[in-house]
Design a protein around this motif. Structure first.
Motif, PDB file in Angstrom:
ATOM      1  N   PRO A 222       0.897  -1.028   0.066  1.00 11.36           N
ATOM      2  CA  PRO A 222       0.168  -0.059  -0.067  1.00 11.36           C
ATOM      3  C   PRO A 222       0.872   1.362  -0.054  1.00 11.36           C
ATOM      4  CG  PRO A 222      -0.768  -1.531   1.645  1.00 11.36           C
ATOM      5  CD  PRO A 222       0.355  -1.881   1.080  1.00 11.36           C
ATOM      6  N   VAL A 223       0.617   2.275  -0.721  1.00 12.48           N
ATOM      7  CA  VAL A 223       1.166   3.373  -0.988  1.00 12.48           C
ATOM      8  C   VAL A 223       0.269   4.608  -0.371  1.00 12.48           C
ATOM      9  CG1 VAL A 223       2.116   5.208  -2.453  1.00 12.48           C
ATOM     10  CG2 VAL A 223       2.439   2.455  -2.963  1.00 12.48           C
ATOM     11  N   ILE A 224       0.749   5.531   0.463  1.00 15.31           N
ATOM     12  CA  ILE A 224       0.084   6.599   0.872  1.00 15.31           C
ATOM     13  C   ILE A 224       0.681   7.875   0.698  1.00 15.31           C
ATOM     14  CG2 ILE A 224      -1.152   5.122   2.783  1.00 15.31           C
ATOM     15  CD1 ILE A 224       0.408   6.904   4.803  1.00 15.31           C
ATOM     16  N   TYR A 225       0.026   8.928   0.620  1.00 17.23           N
ATOM     17  CA  TYR A 225       0.709  10.038   0.371  1.00 17.23           C
ATOM     18  C   TYR A 225       0.626  11.290   1.629  1.00 17.23           C
ATOM     19  CZ  TYR A 225       3.028  13.193  -2.849  1.00 17.23           C
ATOM     20  OH  TYR A 225       3.765  14.128  -3.399  1.00 17.23           O
ATOM     21  N   ASP A 226       1.653  11.861   1.699  1.00 14.25           N
ATOM     22  CA  ASP A 226       1.629  13.087   2.618  1.00 14.25           C
ATOM     23  C   ASP A 226       1.871  14.490   1.709  1.00 14.25           C
ATOM     24  OD1 ASP A 226       2.625  15.166   4.242  1.00 14.25           O
ATOM     25  OD2 ASP A 226       4.106  13.893   5.244  1.00 14.25           O
ATOM     26  N   PRO A 227       0.852  15.062   1.567  1.00 11.32           N
ATOM     27  CA  PRO A 227       0.787  16.142   0.950  1.00 11.32           C
ATOM     28  C   PRO A 227       1.334  17.475   1.641  1.00 11.32           C
ATOM     29  CG  PRO A 227      -1.360  15.889   1.663  1.00 11.32           C
ATOM     30  CD  PRO A 227      -0.754  14.653   2.150  1.00 11.32           C
ATOM     31  N   SER A 228       1.480  17.281   2.986  1.00 11.98           N
ATOM     32  CA  SER A 228       1.912  18.471   3.730  1.00 11.98           C
ATOM     33  C   SER A 228       3.368  18.674   3.603  1.00 11.98           C
ATOM     34  CB  SER A 228       1.380  18.235   5.328  1.00 11.98           C
ATOM     35  OG  SER A 228       0.097  17.782   5.273  1.00 11.98           O
ATOM     36  N   HIS A 229       4.052  17.633   3.766  1.00 12.32           N
ATOM     37  CA  HIS A 229       5.488  17.793   3.596  1.00 12.32           C
ATOM     38  C   HIS A 229       5.802  17.964   2.139  1.00 12.32           C
ATOM     39  CE1 HIS A 229       5.182  16.395   7.779  1.00 12.32           C
ATOM     40  NE2 HIS A 229       6.135  17.133   8.053  1.00 12.32           N
ATOM     41  N   ALA A 230       5.154  17.239   1.150  1.00 10.34           N
ATOM     42  CA  ALA A 230       5.455  17.291   0.009  1.00 10.34           C
ATOM     43  C   ALA A 230       5.364  18.828  -0.662  1.00 10.34           C
ATOM     44  CB  ALA A 230       4.639  16.381  -0.959  1.00 10.34           C
ATOM     45  N   THR A 231       4.313  19.526  -0.176  1.00  9.44           N
ATOM     46  CA  THR A 231       4.224  20.786  -0.665  1.00  9.44           C
ATOM     47  C   THR A 231       4.808  22.108   0.392  1.00  9.44           C
ATOM     48  OG1 THR A 231       2.082  21.202   0.521  1.00  9.44           O
ATOM     49  CG2 THR A 231       1.993  20.122  -1.682  1.00  9.44           C
ATOM     50  N   GLY A 232       4.618  21.700   1.550  1.00  8.49           N
ATOM     51  CA  GLY A 232       5.427  22.438   2.527  1.00  8.49           C
ATOM     52  C   GLY A 232       4.510  23.969   2.397  1.00  8.49           C
ATOM     53  N   LYS A 233       3.230  23.920   2.041  1.00 12.26           N
ATOM     54  CA  LYS A 233       2.381  25.203   2.111  1.00 12.26           C
ATOM     55  C   LYS A 233       0.902  24.734   2.187  1.00 12.26           C
ATOM     56  CE  LYS A 233       2.020  29.093  -0.781  1.00 12.26           C
ATOM     57  NZ  LYS A 233       1.798  30.254   0.038  1.00 12.26           N
ATOM     58  N   SER A 234       0.350  25.418   3.130  1.00 10.62           N
ATOM     59  CA  SER A 234      -1.169  25.069   3.439  1.00 10.62           C
ATOM     60  C   SER A 234      -1.912  24.935   2.285  1.00 10.62           C
ATOM     61  CB  SER A 234      -1.461  25.800   4.860  1.00 10.62           C
ATOM     62  OG  SER A 234      -1.166  26.837   4.716  1.00 10.62           O
ATOM     63  N   SER A 235      -1.856  26.287   1.389  1.00 14.65           N
ATOM     64  CA  SER A 235      -2.879  26.502   0.335  1.00 14.65           C
ATOM     65  C   SER A 235      -2.759  25.459  -0.710  1.00 14.65           C
ATOM     66  CB  SER A 235      -2.759  28.091  -0.151  1.00 14.65           C
ATOM     67  OG  SER A 235      -1.422  28.205  -0.658  1.00 14.65           O
ATOM     68  N   PHE A 236      -1.698  24.645  -0.572  1.00 12.09           N
ATOM     69  CA  PHE A 236      -1.515  23.662  -1.755  1.00 12.09           C
ATOM     70  C   PHE A 236      -1.938  22.240  -1.338  1.00 12.09           C
ATOM     71  CE2 PHE A 236       2.766  26.019  -3.688  1.00 12.09           C
ATOM     72  CZ  PHE A 236       2.018  26.840  -3.865  1.00 12.09           C
ATOM     73  N   VAL A 237      -2.326  22.065  -0.174  1.00 14.06           N
ATOM     74  CA  VAL A 237      -2.372  20.834   0.497  1.00 14.06           C
ATOM     75  C   VAL A 237      -3.629  20.037  -0.191  1.00 14.06           C
ATOM     76  CG1 VAL A 237      -3.044  19.486   2.565  1.00 14.06           C
ATOM     77  CG2 VAL A 237      -1.050  21.140   2.639  1.00 14.06           C
ATOM     78  N   LYS A 238      -4.656  20.625  -0.457  1.00  4.66           N
ATOM     79  CA  LYS A 238      -5.990  20.333  -1.069  1.00  4.66           C
ATOM     80  C   LYS A 238      -5.722  19.497  -2.478  1.00  4.66           C
ATOM     81  CE  LYS A 238      -9.728  22.744  -2.306  1.00  4.66           C
ATOM     82  NZ  LYS A 238     -10.829  23.588  -1.803  1.00  4.66           N
ATOM     83  N   SER A 239      -4.854  20.652  -3.263  1.00  4.87           N
ATOM     84  CA  SER A 239      -4.961  20.044  -4.512  1.00  4.87           C
ATOM     85  C   SER A 239      -3.904  18.749  -4.674  1.00  4.87           C
ATOM     86  CB  SER A 239      -4.085  21.167  -5.404  1.00  4.87           C
ATOM     87  OG  SER A 239      -4.728  22.218  -5.234  1.00  4.87           O
ATOM     88  N   ILE A 240      -2.913  18.754  -4.002  1.00  2.00           N
ATOM     89  CA  ILE A 240      -2.040  17.871  -4.126  1.00  2.00           C
ATOM     90  C   ILE A 240      -2.681  16.351  -3.255  1.00  2.00           C
ATOM     91  CG2 ILE A 240       0.245  16.960  -3.514  1.00  2.00           C
ATOM     92  CD1 ILE A 240       0.232  18.785  -5.762  1.00  2.00           C
ATOM     93  N   SER A 241      -3.361  16.694  -2.402  1.00  2.00           N
ATOM     94  CA  SER A 241      -4.076  15.327  -1.776  1.00  2.00           C
ATOM     95  C   SER A 241      -5.109  14.931  -2.787  1.00  2.00           C
ATOM     96  CB  SER A 241      -5.145  16.050  -0.525  1.00  2.00           C
ATOM     97  OG  SER A 241      -4.361  16.611   0.565  1.00  2.00           O
ATOM     98  N   LEU A 242      -5.701  15.677  -3.473  1.00  2.00           N
ATOM     99  CA  LEU A 242      -6.670  15.274  -4.549  1.00  2.00           C
ATOM    100  C   LEU A 242      -5.851  14.459  -5.569  1.00  2.00           C
ATOM    101  CD1 LEU A 242      -9.436  17.855  -4.549  1.00  2.00           C
ATOM    102  CD2 LEU A 242      -9.451  15.720  -3.551  1.00  2.00           C
ATOM    103  N   ALA A 243      -4.784  15.007  -5.962  1.00  2.00           N
ATOM    104  CA  ALA A 243      -3.843  14.512  -7.065  1.00  2.00           C
ATOM    105  C   ALA A 243      -3.587  13.092  -6.606  1.00  2.00           C
ATOM    106  CB  ALA A 243      -2.676  15.427  -7.372  1.00  2.00           C
ATOM    107  N   ALA A 244      -3.083  13.233  -5.369  1.00  2.00           N
ATOM    108  CA  ALA A 244      -2.494  11.788  -4.885  1.00  2.00           C
ATOM    109  C   ALA A 244      -3.666  10.651  -4.949  1.00  2.00           C
ATOM    110  CB  ALA A 244      -1.842  11.973  -3.608  1.00  2.00           C
ATOM    111  N   ASN A 245      -4.870  11.023  -4.552  1.00  2.00           N
ATOM    112  CA  ASN A 245      -5.930  10.261  -4.271  1.00  2.00           C
ATOM    113  C   ASN A 245      -6.467   9.547  -5.758  1.00  2.00           C
ATOM    114  OD1 ASN A 245      -8.384   9.152  -3.720  1.00  2.00           O
ATOM    115  ND2 ASN A 245      -9.597  11.083  -3.958  1.00  2.00           N
ATOM    116  N   VAL A 246      -6.509  10.695  -6.742  1.00  2.00           N
ATOM    117  CA  VAL A 246      -6.729  10.312  -8.170  1.00  2.00           C
ATOM    118  C   VAL A 246      -5.542   9.373  -8.904  1.00  2.00           C
ATOM    119  CG1 VAL A 246      -7.408  11.308 -10.432  1.00  2.00           C
ATOM    120  CG2 VAL A 246      -8.419  12.334  -8.363  1.00  2.00           C
TER     121      VAL A 246
END
Ligand code: PEP
Ligand code: MN
Length: 291
Positions: A222-246
């Motif tokens: 299983p592969v999970i994603y951490d959009p918080s450290h990946a982006t380092g920027k709170s306003s990017f977290v939602k988009s990268i969460s959805l990208a990882a999900n998709v």
């Protein structure tokens, strides 16, 4: 049957990879009520435990927003040595933080995800942590990985910021070489080209979404994603969460804090619990499109 690229065939022939490629998540590997590898799950909570009220409130808010487990570091590997003690926090609240995590678990019923940095912390932290996090800095700390391989509590292995796919599979192989049967790989952003790394001061890493696709094609871990450290920027977290999900991630681990900008560690990437809940809702919607 999976058709492996030649570099993996070479490693298989040389006897270097076996478990990690053929690994199937253990049948009783659950995070909350989500079956790992089958049901999408979201872990949330602050970068670090900062106090009793703070971590209990966080746990209750994560639960109310639909989160499946609470994250919170008791031992924090900081980029710069911390000289001052901030109300009991100095590179984490350490053993006191572990006690507070137990209280947060009791108050919310959520399982606890937290990092240990060295083998001797395993015994100290064992009762407080349900899912052990190996941080990016310790991705190739072999005495730690060997110690974890010899026990059965689930492990989230965060990708080293430098790691190739061979190194990811090699580290996972090491974890799977003895008793441990519950492992997830967590992608969390990697070293990017200098101009990319400095779009903003806090965007230190480059999101590594494509590695989700590659790992999914080559192994069954299983592969999970951490959009918080990946982006380092709170306003990017939602988009990268959805990208990882998709892109096919099995779950997310997100930093959320009661007062994001006041986070002692990683304030630039922390989101509010409302935003956390919104990401879960959006992920649920997109799940029906992709699975
Ligand atoms: C963390 O999860 O807070 C953390 C320190 O992550 P990483 O090891 O990926 O930097
Ligand atoms: Mn953090």
């Amino acid at each position: 049957m999976t058709k492996y690229p030649e570099f993996l065939n070479d490693l298989i022939r040389a006897g270097k990879l076996d478990n990690s490629l053929s690994y199937k998540p253990d049948d009783n590997f659950f995070i909350g009520d989500k079956k790992v590898g089958e049901d999408f799950f979201v872990i949330g909570g602050p970068c670090s435990v900062e106090g009793k009220e703070m971590i209990i409130n966080s746990a209750l808010s994560i639960k109310n927003s639909g989160g499946d487990a609470l994250r919170g570091g008791a031992y924090k590997p900081c980029t710069y040595p911390v000289k001052n003690n901030i109300n009991g926090w100095k590179e984490g609240m350490q053993e006191k933080g572990l006690e507070l995590l137990k209280e947060a678990r009791k108050a919310s019923g959520l399982e606890i995800v937290s990092e240990i940095m060295e083998p001797k912390q395993l015994e100290i932290a064992y009762d407080a942590i349900d899912i052990i996090q190996v941080g990016t800095r310790n991705f190739q700390n072999y005495s730690l990985l060997d110690e974890l391989a010899n026990q059965e509590k689930p492990v989230i292995l965060k990708r080293g910021t430098w790691a190739t796919i061979e190194e990811i599979l090699g580290a996972a192989e090491r974890l799977l070489s003895s008793k441990l049967r519950k492992v997830c790989i967590c992608l969390r952003g990697v070293i990017g080209a200098p101009p990319y790394r400095h779009i903003y001061k806090s965007t230190r890493w480059q999101p590594d979404i494509m590695m989700i696709c590659a790992l999914k094609e080559l192994c069954t871990i299983p592969v999970i994603y951490d959009p918080s450290h990946a982006t380092g920027k709170s306003s990017f977290v939602k988009s990268i969460s959805l990208a990882a999900n998709v892109a096919g991630a099995d779950g997310l681990i997100i930093e959320a804090h009661p007062d994001p900008q006041k986070s002692i560690s990683d304030p630039d990437q922390a989101i509010s619990f409302n935003e956390f809940g919104e990401i879960i809702k959006l992920c649920k919607k997109s799940q029906s499109l992709i699975r």
